[in-house]
Design an enzyme around this catalytic site. Sequence first.
Site, mmCIF file in Angstrom:
data_model
loop_
_atom_site.group_PDB
_atom_site.id
_atom_site.type_symbol
_atom_site.label_atom_id
_atom_site.label_comp_id
_atom_site.label_asym_id
_atom_site.label_seq_id
_atom_site.Cartn_x
_atom_site.Cartn_y
_atom_site.Cartn_z
ATOM 1 N N LEU A 80 0.828 -1.203 0.000
ATOM 2 C CA LEU A 80 0.000 0.000 0.000
ATOM 3 C C LEU A 80 0.863 1.254 0.000
ATOM 4 C CD1 LEU A 80 -3.021 1.009 0.302
ATOM 5 C CD2 LEU A 80 -2.433 1.352 2.703
ATOM 6 N N LYS A 127 3.921 1.602 -1.086
ATOM 7 C CA LYS A 127 4.591 1.788 -2.371
ATOM 8 C C LYS A 127 3.628 2.219 -3.460
ATOM 9 C CE LYS A 127 7.096 -2.154 -2.073
ATOM 10 N NZ LYS A 127 8.037 -3.232 -2.337
ATOM 11 N N HIS A 141 -16.673 -0.369 1.867
ATOM 12 C CA HIS A 141 -16.788 0.462 0.664
ATOM 13 C C HIS A 141 -18.240 0.615 0.192
ATOM 14 C CE1 HIS A 141 -12.566 0.152 0.872
ATOM 15 N NE2 HIS A 141 -12.376 -0.873 0.081
HETATM 16 C C1 BG6 Z 1 -9.406 -2.727 -0.940
HETATM 17 C C2 BG6 Z 1 -9.629 -4.197 -0.858
HETATM 18 O O1 BG6 Z 1 -9.978 -2.093 0.165
HETATM 19 O O2 BG6 Z 1 -9.991 -2.220 -2.114
HETATM 20 C C3 BG6 Z 1 -9.084 -4.893 -2.090
HETATM 21 O O3 BG6 Z 1 -8.994 -4.722 0.296
HETATM 22 C C4 BG6 Z 1 -9.614 -4.261 -3.359
HETATM 23 O O4 BG6 Z 1 -9.414 -6.266 -2.058
HETATM 24 C C5 BG6 Z 1 -9.440 -2.749 -3.308
HETATM 25 O O5 BG6 Z 1 -8.902 -4.800 -4.446
HETATM 26 C C6 BG6 Z 1 -10.125 -2.081 -4.483
HETATM 27 O O6 BG6 Z 1 -9.804 -0.719 -4.509
HETATM 28 P P1 BG6 Z 1 -9.775 0.073 -5.873
HETATM 29 O O7 BG6 Z 1 -9.548 1.484 -5.464
HETATM 30 O O8 BG6 Z 1 -8.668 -0.519 -6.688
HETATM 31 O O9 BG6 Z 1 -11.107 -0.145 -6.505
#
Ligand code: BG6
Length: 492
Positions: free
Chosen positions: A17, A19, A241
């Site tokens: 994360l 990096k 999310h």
């Molecule tokens: C992270 C999850 O919170 O969000 C990952 O742990 C997922 O599994 C990632 O790949 C997706 O984030 P983004 O911003 O690439 O859609």
Amino acid sequence: GCESSLSITVVGASGDLAKKKIFPALFALYYEDCLPKHFTIYGYARSKMTDAELRIMVSKTLTCRIDKRENCGEKMDQFLKRCFYYSGHYDSQDNFAELDKKMKEHEGGRISNRLFYLSVPPNIFVDAVRCASLTASSGNGWTRVIVEKPFGRDSESSAALTKDLKQFLSEDQIFRIDHYLGKELVENLSVLRFSNLIFEPLWSRQYIRNVQLIFSEDFGTEGRGGYFDNYGIIRDIMQNHLLQILALFAMETPVSLDAEDIRNEKVKVVRSMRPIQLDDVVIGQYKSHKKGGVTYPAYTDDMTVPKDSLTPTFAAAALFIDNARWDGVPFLMKAGKALHNKSAEIRVQFRHVPGNLYNRNFGTDLDRATNELVIRVQPDEAVYLKINNKVPGLGMRLDRSNLNLHYAARYSKEIPDAYERLLLDAIEGERRLFIRSDELDAAWAIFTPVLKELEEKQIIPEYYPYGSRGPVGAHYLAARYNVRWGDLSLEQ
Ligand code: BG6
């Protein structure tokens, strides 16, 4: 003088994360002139590394926006000169005390503000917070700590983590990140709703038939199986999310745009939600698939995943908000890895037009003739509204067309990464996009019972081939609520 300095410490500096996201975001803020004049960045981790080695590692991931290519190399060099490395243990107060000494040298007697970014596994959170707060917090300015999920794995463990953190930090020092809240179109959700007359009046059970929150990735858990297997897709994506997007989507109008006002409304709507019933969940796990001479692995082919793991890599769920605005409206979530595409979107399907004069001009599929608002969070950001339109010509035939706000066409600016906004907000003390502890508790309350039940009953996931559209169970679940998933792939 009274000028202040800012020290940012990335704890877990050699991790993925850090990096991929944190250092690049800090650099972007630097070249946008968003960092204060006196700032220093520290990478902190266990492995031995020199400042020069850290700089080389960081430099590999820095990029410049297309419209900012001028002076880019020079800016990078200046930025890297402000980056230092400190090797220490995460549970050693002595090591953090030495870091404190290093910081003081750079601060040069100015007011010192200190931001710690904990980019470490959850079992290290509390140790690192204890050491940072006891021996490396600021004596005369602020000290803030950014933490990343997982915030526990259920209500109890999350509450325990909060309690532990609060031994060393006050709530307003803790910045819980949900990086989806930093995404451009998620922030735009409130603008869309509250600053346009035409949406908010329709924003209720009266006009909205269902809301869909869809997340899909076209790759598996490659390399992250060790973390993922203990959590699964419901904890990884839905509980945070997708639920955060739902809360912003469904909350009542906040008193103001102040952080506390917004978070008060979010927590209210989340607390109005029913805990999810087992019946309202479908889980899946990807299996190996051969295509075009390539064999895509099964989830359980990952060396760090137990062969008999039942951890879901896909889930669909129906959620309900028991309040006056949303009574009876299904909010359907779908999240999966190793699917056929990568996307994140919000779909709002509206009701039929009562007594539609044009019903007979639609052909047979009346269901397809309702309006739908789509907010495509990524990739290729867009907001579009599907409307019925007369196909030009002498006859009277209708089709579905899009009123389309396509970001790439409308705005030439590159969209900042979510981490840029969130880091900037944390530096500025803006808490609007961070999760308050009562929000976190409310979020867990919705998911914990069903997560427990899935695990206790050892519910077998529906297996789906890597790269497919996921389990058909998701369609049955939606159908039960009279819903059809509005996947992009079904659109012309
Ligand atoms: C992270 C999850 O919170 O969000 C990952 O742990 C997922 O599994 C990632 O790949 C997706 O984030 P983004 O911003 O690439 O859609």
